[in-house]
Design an enzyme around this catalytic site. Structure first.
Site, short mmCIF file in Angstrom:
data_model
loop_
_atom_site.label_atom_id
_atom_site.label_comp_id
_atom_site.label_asym_id
_atom_site.label_seq_id
_atom_site.Cartn_x
_atom_site.Cartn_y
_atom_site.Cartn_z
N ARG A 125 0.61 -1.16 -0.12
CA ARG A 125 0.21 0.02 0.05
C ARG A 125 0.61 1.20 0.06
O ARG A 125 0.63 2.20 -0.51
CB ARG A 125 -0.83 -0.07 0.76
CG ARG A 125 -2.11 1.27 1.53
CD ARG A 125 -2.85 0.72 2.32
NE ARG A 125 -2.61 0.32 3.32
CZ ARG A 125 -2.08 1.10 4.41
NH1 ARG A 125 -1.79 2.24 4.17
NH2 ARG A 125 -1.65 -0.03 5.34
N TYR A 183 -17.91 12.22 -17.25
CA TYR A 183 -18.37 11.01 -17.20
C TYR A 183 -19.30 11.22 -15.94
O TYR A 183 -19.49 11.46 -14.58
CB TYR A 183 -17.24 10.18 -15.75
CG TYR A 183 -17.13 8.48 -16.10
CD1 TYR A 183 -18.22 8.07 -17.05
CD2 TYR A 183 -17.06 8.22 -14.60
CE1 TYR A 183 -17.67 6.62 -16.39
CE2 TYR A 183 -17.44 6.96 -13.82
CZ TYR A 183 -17.66 5.78 -15.32
OH TYR A 183 -17.71 4.25 -15.03
N ASP A 235 -9.57 13.98 -17.44
CA ASP A 235 -9.76 13.29 -17.61
C ASP A 235 -9.20 12.46 -18.90
O ASP A 235 -10.16 12.74 -19.68
CB ASP A 235 -11.60 12.85 -16.93
CG ASP A 235 -11.35 11.14 -17.03
OD1 ASP A 235 -10.97 10.75 -18.14
OD2 ASP A 235 -12.82 10.64 -16.47
N LYS A 258 -9.94 1.18 -19.55
CA LYS A 258 -10.48 1.56 -21.06
C LYS A 258 -9.21 1.47 -22.08
O LYS A 258 -9.02 -0.37 -21.90
CB LYS A 258 -10.69 2.80 -20.99
CG LYS A 258 -12.05 3.26 -19.83
CD LYS A 258 -13.52 2.36 -19.98
CE LYS A 258 -14.30 2.10 -18.27
NZ LYS A 258 -14.54 3.61 -18.22
C1 LIG Z 1 -15.09 4.59 -17.59
C2 LIG Z 1 -14.54 5.78 -16.90
C3 LIG Z 1 -13.96 5.89 -15.68
C4 LIG Z 1 -14.29 5.69 -14.00
O1 LIG Z 1 -13.18 4.11 -14.58
P1 LIG Z 1 -13.69 2.96 -13.28
O2 LIG Z 1 -12.21 2.22 -14.13
O3 LIG Z 1 -14.72 2.09 -13.80
O4 LIG Z 1 -13.56 3.34 -12.18
C5 LIG Z 1 -13.54 7.69 -15.56
N1 LIG Z 1 -13.61 8.22 -16.89
C6 LIG Z 1 -14.08 8.10 -17.51
C7 LIG Z 1 -13.91 8.85 -19.05
C8 LIG Z 1 -14.36 7.10 -17.82
O5 LIG Z 1 -14.64 6.24 -19.30
#
Ligand SMILES: *Cc1c(COP(=O)(O)O)cnc(C)c1O
Length: 414
Positions: free
Chosen positions: A64, A117, A189, A214
């Site tokens: 951690r 998101y 993001d 993703k």
């Molecule tokens: C899926 C997604 C998230 C969240 O990610 P997780 O790995 O599911 O927690 C945040 N921002 C965007 C743009 C996403 O597509």
């Protein structure tokens, strides 16, 4: 082993080479970072233990706090982004939570996009209720209104581009300039563009966040998040991660490194497929509108062309002539495309944002963000584009008469 490399040679600079080699091209030793399956480490003395502990996230101390497999992969991700340093988290949302919790105190103010998101809205709202920060949502389609959203205690501007699911494009250079002029930081993001497709730090952002679930992972088989940026901002973030404990498993970090090596191939294949399908779908009789920044008629096309590389991302969205009913029918009729959440994977995925990513904001929230109730979001994979086209065409052609109540009519087939 003797190392015959020229120590003064400049390492290859191009991103498609760096995703394969990391910062050690032609390195000696294992070609793949070993997974250290150990949560803790032993030390010969108290001095040695303390010295290691002091290194924090770059240490081999306790999973951690600091773990060698995690920090090796973090260094690779940071190198790719030209960031000073980076941290892995157990999910994209955990990474976002770390950014907000570290950047905002009670009484502080954050400006975010209405089109962010859905989980980001949930998180910001939760923090407003529990931690006492306040949130102002601005419309990605109206950047001229951003400046009016700032308050004396605005500490952070948080954006995505292209946005989920209507693919609005935000000019990152301009967003950074507005944020900095008001004494705030910009976090981006960058999940939709991937580390190959867009470089927010180079455009002036302070922090970059990924859901590694993703495109970075890319195979729908892992959940993880990443935050990258300068040491001055990342050191407090490491403390947040240590305190809340949202650390991934070393095996997941290794999976991320493995996936990075094919990131360029996957992203380029998906983006090329998405571009071709967006072009064909914009002429399909069942489609009212295609949302894709790679199309010349898209309002963000010029900015996207300037700030994105290797195409315009894997995600496109469709508003069908038949509205919500037709969208539900089309998704049910897909034979190849998987009906499920997520994006950026090798397989094509379809989802209805009103039922998945944007369920939390409700019909009014979706209307204000410009998200049609019947929108289908497609994340295009690396399959043969003709098979994807055939699946889309048959499903859309079938769904339109369904929506019109003409169930008996057979699809036209062209
Ligand atoms: C899926 C997604 C998230 C969240 O990610 P997780 O790995 O599911 O927690 C945040 N921002 C965007 C743009 C996403 O597509």
């Amino acid at each position: 082993m003797t190392d015959s490399r020229d120590p003064k040679a400049k390492p290859p600079d191009r991103v498609r080479t760096r995703v394969v080699h990391g910062q050690h091209p032609g390195h000696v030793g294992p070609a793949s970072t070993p997974i250290v399956h150990s949560a803790t480490f032993g030390f010969p003395s108290l001095e040695a233990l303390n010295a290691e502990q002091f290194k924090g996230a770059a240490s081999a101390y306790y999973q951690r706090v600091g773990h060698p497999t995690l920090s090796a992969v973090e260094a690779r991700l940071a190198d790719l982004e030209r960031a000073e340093t980076g941290l892995l988290f157990s999910s994209g949302v955990a990474a976002l939570a770390a950014v907000f919790i570290t950047s905002l105190q009670s009484g502080d103010h954050v400006v975010a996009l209405r089109q962010c998101y859905g989980g980001t809205h949930d998180l910001l709202q939760w923090g407003a209720e529990r931690f006492g920060w306040s949130v102002e949502l601005v419309d990605a389609r109206r950047p001229e209104e951003f400046a009016a959203a700032f308050r004396p205690r605005t500490r952070l501007v948080h954006v995505e581009t292209p946005t989920n699911p209507t693919l609005c494009v935000v000019d990152l250079g301009r967003a950074a300039e507005i944020a900095h002029r008001h004494g705030a930081r910009l976090s981006v993001d960058n999940t939709f563009a991937s580390p190959l497709g867009q470089h927010p730090l180079a455009l002036g952002a302070d922090l970059v966040i990924y859901s590694a679930t993703k495109s970075i992972g890319g195979h729908s088989d892992l959940l993880a998040g990443v935050v990258l940026g300068p040491r001055s901002l990342m050191d407090p973030m490491a403390r947040t991660r240590r305190v809340f404990g949202a650390v991934p498993d070393p095996a997941v970090a290794w999976q991320i490194e493995r996936s990075l090596k094919t990131l360029a191939l996957r992203v380029q294949a998906s983006n090329a497929n998405a571009q071709e399908l967006a072009r064909r779908l914009s002429r399909h009789a069942a489609v009212r509108q295609v949302f894709y920044p790679g199309l010349e008629g898209h309002p963000g096309h010029d900015i996207a062309e300037r700030q994105m590389e290797f195409g315009f991302g894997p995600v496109l969205s469709l508003d069908l002539q038949g509205g919500a009913l037709a969208a539900e029918g089309a998704v049910a009729a897909f034979q190849l495309i998987v009906h499920g959440p997520s994006l950026g994977s090798v397989e094509s995925l379809a989802s209805l944002p009103a039922h998945t990513s944007h369920i939390q904001i409700g019909p009014e929230g979706r209307a204000r963000a410009g998200i049609p109730e019947g929108l289908i979001r497609l994340s295009i994979g690396i399959e043969d584009v003709e098979d994807l086209w055939n699946d889309l065409d048959q499903a859309l052609t079938r769904a339109v008469p369904l929506a019109a109540g003409q169930v008996g009519r057979s699809p036209s087939g062209d």
